[in-house]
Structures are given as structure tokens and as C-alpha cells.
Motif scaffolding. Structure first.
Motif, PDB file in Angstrom:
ATOM      1  N   ASP A  18     -16.758  14.895 -49.295  1.00 42.77           N
ATOM      2  CA  ASP A  18     -16.823  15.794 -50.450  1.00 42.77           C
ATOM      3  C   ASP A  18     -17.666  15.218 -51.587  1.00 42.77           C
ATOM      4  N   LEU A  41     -25.539  15.714 -48.586  1.00 43.27           N
ATOM      5  CA  LEU A  41     -25.982  16.954 -49.224  1.00 43.27           C
ATOM      6  C   LEU A  41     -27.441  17.262 -48.936  1.00 43.27           C
ATOM      7  N   ASN A  76     -19.032  17.653 -53.701  1.00 43.70           N
ATOM      8  CA  ASN A  76     -19.042  18.779 -54.635  1.00 43.70           C
ATOM      9  C   ASN A  76     -18.160  18.521 -55.845  1.00 43.70           C
TER      10      ASN A  76
END
Length: 233
Positions: free
Chosen positions: A155, A76, A157
Motif C-alpha cells: 500500500d 506504483l 496510496n
């Protein structure tokens, strides 16, 4: 730190030590939120109802290769020098490690949810895809694009697609679904089932009949457990 795990007293010498269960059967998974209801209100689903929302289909393993799911990517925050794996490990630390150049981690502590083991060296951790990559491939209702596969494999999120656990527990799980494997820490079974179901719903993945029956059995054992999730982009 994710998953609301409490700080634990650590033994000074071993890298791994048994730890008591942090909680009894939870009432809600950490996945957020469920599809919006009236006026945008999002309501947790009972686990049995969430299982019923999963499409049922036969698995299809032919053609699977792990490298179809590119991981780990730059995470990220590409500027921090840590890839997705290291970012997950850092986010789940009970005691934050020191971070040196190249995202080298020293010190710190983690609680492995699968086996209630306290880990005091990041080298003893694996970052597990909660629904294993081979199981994802088996469960894709139509073949995914390379971009979607990479998005799943990295992932962050959702706080539950990836989880830092002891390497031993992850190797024990391998690519098994809940009909074939459950965590050795029985107090985690309800959360495990809810997170598995929520992750499959998030990514629109199917279950086979044996997997569905195992999940329904867990739902019967976990009547207070609910699932909340947000569909992946």
C-alpha cells in the motif's frame, strides 16, 4: 520525501549515527483524510476518539503465513524498474540516492523515525509494514482475499502503511503491537500511536483488549494528537 522529516547533518564515515529527535509530540498524523462530515468536510479525530472507533476482538494467529501477503510487487510505476520496497525507500530519502540499472541505489540518506538514526546506505534499511503482517492477520475481522492482502502489503496510496526505518529498529519491533513495543525515540510515540490507529481504521482491523488499553494510555499522553485516515478501497 514523506513524513515531513528535515534534512540532517550527516557524519561522513559511519553508516548509522544517532540523531536528535526531529520534533516534539506532533499534533496530527500524516494519514489523510477521516470519513467525510457535512458537505464533505473531513475533520481530524482526537486520538482517544479514533481508538474508540476500533473494533475490539481476540486475536487469531492460527494459519498465518507471511507468504499470504504477496510482497513486494512492481510498485506504483512498473516502468521504473523498482519494486514497492525500493519506491518507498526512494520516496522517504532525506538526500536522494543515485539509481542505477535494476534500481540499484547508491548514496543518499534517510532518518529512521523509530530510533532517530541517520542511515547513509540503503542496505541498512528495512521497509516496515507499520501494522505488521502477522498483526494484520490477527486483526482481520473476516478473512481477507488474496488481492486485499497483496494490496495491504504494497500500500503506497497512504503515506503511512509502509515506512523505511533502520533494520535494527525493525527487527526489534518484529510483529509486536503497541502493548508490547514502542519506538526507542520517545518523541515519536504520539505519531506512532496515531499512525497505528489510522492504519487499522483505514484497513478495518480490530484491536485486542491489551492493545486497546495501551493505545488509550498513549492517547492520554498525547492530548493534542489527532488522526486522519482514508478507508482503503
Amino acid at each position: 520525501m514523506r513524513r515531513g522529516l528535515p534534512a540532517l547533518a550527516l557524519c561522513a564515515l559511519p553508516l548509522l549515527s544517532s540523531a536528535p529527535a526531529a520534533h516534539s509530540a506532533p499534533t496530527e498524523s500524516a494519514l489523510r483524510p477521516t470519513p467525510a462530515g457535512p458537505a464533505g468536510v473531513r475533520t481530524p479525530l482526537p486520538l482517544y476518539e479514533a481508538v474508540d472507533r476500533l473494533p475490539v476482538a481476540a486475536e487469531h494467529r492460527e494459519g498465518y503465513r507471511r507468504d499470504l501477503y504477496k510482497h513486494w510487487n512492481r510498485g506504483l510505476n512498473p516502468s521504473d524498474g523498482c519494486d514497492t520496497r525500493k519506491e518507498v525507500i526512494l520516496s522517504e530519502a532525506v538526500e536522494t540516492p543515485q539509481v542505477a540499472a535494476g534500481c540499484k541505489l547508491t548514496g543518499g540518506s534517510w532518518r529512521s523515525a523509530y530510533d532517530a538514526v541517520v542511515v547513509t546506505d540503503a542496505a541498512w534499511l528495512d521497509v516496515d509494514h507499520f501494522v505488521p503482517l502477522a498483526e494484520v492477520y490477527d486483526s482481520e475481522q473476516t478473512p481477507w482475499s488474496a488481492a486485499r492482502r497483496e494490496a495491504y502489503a504494497n500500500d503506497q496510496n497512504s503515506p503511512d502503511t509502509l515506512i523505511a526505518v533502520s533494520a535494527a529498529s525493525n527487527r526489534s519491533k518484529a510483529d509486536k503491537d503497541p502493548a508490547e513495543w514502542l519506538p526507542s525515540d520517545g518523541s515519536y510515540h504520539c505519531t506512532y500511536a496515531a499512525t497505528w490507529v489510522g492504519t487499522k481504521l483505514r484497513w478495518d482491523l480490530a484491536v485486542d483488549e491489551a492493545e486497546r488499553q495501551a493505545l488509550l494510555g498513549l492517547a492520554e499522553d498525547c492530548p493534542a494528537t489527532t488522526v486522519v485516515y482514508e478507508p482503503a478501497p
